[in-house]
Design an enzyme around this catalytic site. Structure first.
Site, short mmCIF file in Angstrom:
data_model
loop_
_atom_site.label_atom_id
_atom_site.label_comp_id
_atom_site.label_asym_id
_atom_site.label_seq_id
_atom_site.Cartn_x
_atom_site.Cartn_y
_atom_site.Cartn_z
N ASP A 1 6.32 113.62 35.53
CA ASP A 1 5.20 114.07 34.52
C ASP A 1 4.28 112.87 34.04
OD1 ASP A 1 4.09 115.02 32.28
OD2 ASP A 1 5.65 115.87 31.46
N PHE B 1 9.41 114.73 26.50
CA PHE B 1 8.44 116.04 26.28
C PHE B 1 7.70 116.24 27.49
CE2 PHE B 1 4.64 117.93 24.83
CZ PHE B 1 5.04 118.73 23.91
N LYS C 1 -3.65 116.45 30.26
CA LYS C 1 -4.53 115.71 29.15
C LYS C 1 -6.01 114.89 29.67
CE LYS C 1 -1.04 115.26 25.79
NZ LYS C 1 0.38 115.70 26.11
C1 LIG Z 1 1.19 116.68 26.09
C2 LIG Z 1 2.11 116.76 27.20
C3 LIG Z 1 2.60 117.79 27.96
C4 LIG Z 1 2.19 119.09 27.52
O1 LIG Z 1 0.80 119.39 27.69
P1 LIG Z 1 -0.14 120.61 27.12
O2 LIG Z 1 -1.31 120.49 27.71
O3 LIG Z 1 -0.01 120.58 25.81
O4 LIG Z 1 0.64 121.78 27.54
C5 LIG Z 1 3.51 117.65 28.68
N1 LIG Z 1 4.00 116.50 29.01
C6 LIG Z 1 3.72 115.38 28.68
C7 LIG Z 1 4.33 114.20 29.24
C8 LIG Z 1 2.89 115.48 27.82
O5 LIG Z 1 2.39 114.24 26.89
#
Ligand SMILES: *Cc1c(COP(=O)(O)O)cnc(C)c1O
Length: 401
Positions: free
Chosen positions: A223, A138, A252
């Site tokens: 990420d 994700f 986050k």
């Molecule tokens: C939550 C998340 C995102 C997206 O972040 P947003 O602030 O909602 O755009 C991207 N990568 C990972 C691994 C995430 O958990």
């Protein structure tokens, strides 16, 4: 407004893009939230790994209050003190050299994708544009980041998608080796897949990914939007593995609740962008940076990351004992305070049951209960949560039906 009024107005005026749970928290402190009627909830969702210091942490409240009285916004046409301080703090606590600030995880990943493409173009010329990501990953909800996300459910209906993305199964080094080649400009991975169901990478896999990237002149992007800033019991998840990426994204937990994302890069990659290549109006604004500075300083100097490691190990152990008790639990896995309990059945009823008993948890990938509480929780918070969960799991055990 009371809960009923908040819900009915929301149902009338907001778009239906969230499957909302019928709860409207209006106040929070530490690991607890309250609704308008004063009902109390133990928060093991923490704004989805955002409220890592809990709700209304005094260090964050103070920093934000002070900054609000000085200046809210200042254009990136100028130099911003808090941005410089935050970039330095992040560089000193990672193997990265420079930062670009934005407002969310998706934007941080979007920036990482753009940086990787630009870097390859400058260094190798045309044709080196492919980004390899993993199935079940994700990376966000913009068009490029849903494309980077290796889950068709996030992409369906939004075609045509940007080109140049390739997907491989996670933790499968042979598959990665097959996919990476001269056309690859980057490999993008989560050290622990979060939304995809809480799957930690193996050390062998991340080390291998780094070797493949070096061999083919591709950048390794981690990420760490969910795993970063203490979540896994280290400041960054990659520090468990001893593997340093070329680009690392955060969001986050970084702002303690204020929206801020960061794309960090090391060495040559860090000096790729030139004026005009990328920008964000709000990115790195003084308020968000002041909050992030307070969050990172508090985490590093008050044992919060160590607490995530030790309370995380305790929660892992308690969840494993539940797994021994209920044979519809398939596995407990994760790192630090990013834990998942995979069930043999859908988890929605258990999430609802816990809500009724005053415990907030969530469920990803339909069957994986995810535990991402504030990193400041204590063992007694864990005991309380596990006691509620145990009761609900007993109630909903499938063999009863
Ligand atoms: C939550 C998340 C995102 C997206 O972040 P947003 O602030 O909602 O755009 C991207 N990568 C990972 C691994 C995430 O958990």
């Amino acid at each position: 407004m009371n809960t009923e009024e908040i819900i009915s107005m929301s149902e009338k005026y907001l778009m239906y893009n969230y499957g909302r749970i019928p709860l409207a928290p209006v106040k929070g402190k530490g690991a607890v939230m309250w609704d308008a009627e004063g009902n109390e909830y133990l928060d093991f969702v923490g704004g989805i790994a955002v409220n890592s210091l809990g709700h209304c942490h005094p260090a964050v409240v103070d920093a934000v209050t002070r900054q609000v009285q000085k200046m809210l916004h200042c254009s990136n046409l100028y130099y911003i003190e808090a941005q410089a301080l935050l970039a330095r703090l992040l560089a000193e606590n990672s193997a990265m050299d420079r930062a670009f600030f934005c407002n969310s995880g998706a934007e941080a990943n979007e920036a990482a994708i753009k940086l990787a493409r630009k870097y390859a173009k400058k260094k190798y010329g045309r044709g080196k544009v492919e980004i390899v990501t993993t199935l079940n990953s994700f990376h966000g909800r913009t068009l490029a980041t849903i494309t980077a996300t290796g889950q068709p459910k996030y992409q369906e209906g939004f075609e045509p998608l940007p080109g140049g993305f390739k997907y491989v199964p996670f933790n499968d080094l042979d598959a990665l080796e097959q996919a990476v080649g001269p056309a690859t400009c980057a490999v993008m991975l989560e050290p622990v897949q979060g939304e995809g169901g809480v799957y930690p990478a193996s050390r062998y896999y991340l080390e291998g990914a780094q070797m493949l990237c070096r061999e083919h002149g591709a950048l390794l992007i981690f990420d760490e939007v969910q795993t970063g800033i203490g979540r896994t019991g280290r400041f960054l998840a990659c520090q468990h593995y001893g593997v340093e990426p070329d680009i690392l994204t955060l969001a986050k937990a970084l702002g303690g609740g204020l929206p801020i994302g960061a794309m960090l890069a090391a060495k040559e990659a860090a000096t790729t962008f030139r004026p005009g290549d990328h920008a964000s109006t709000f990115g790195g604004n003084p308020l968000a940076c002041a909050a992030a500075l307070a969050v990172v300083e508090e985490m590093l100097s008050h044992g919060v990351v160590e607490n995530a490691a030790s309370v995380g190990a305790y929660l892992y152990d308690r969840l494993n004992r539940l797994a021994g008790k209920y044979d519809y639990v398939r596995e407990v896995r994760g790192l630090g305070l990013l834990l998942g309990m995979e069930l043999a059945v859908a988890g929605g009823d258990i999430v609802k049951g816990c809500l009724e008993q005053g415990l907030l948890i969530n469920c990803v990938n339909n069957r994986v209960l995810r535990f991402i509480p504030p990193l400041i929780i204590s063992r007694s918070d864990v005991d309380r949560a596990v006691e509620i969960l145990d009761g609900v799991m007993f109630e909903f055990r499938p063999e009863k039906k």
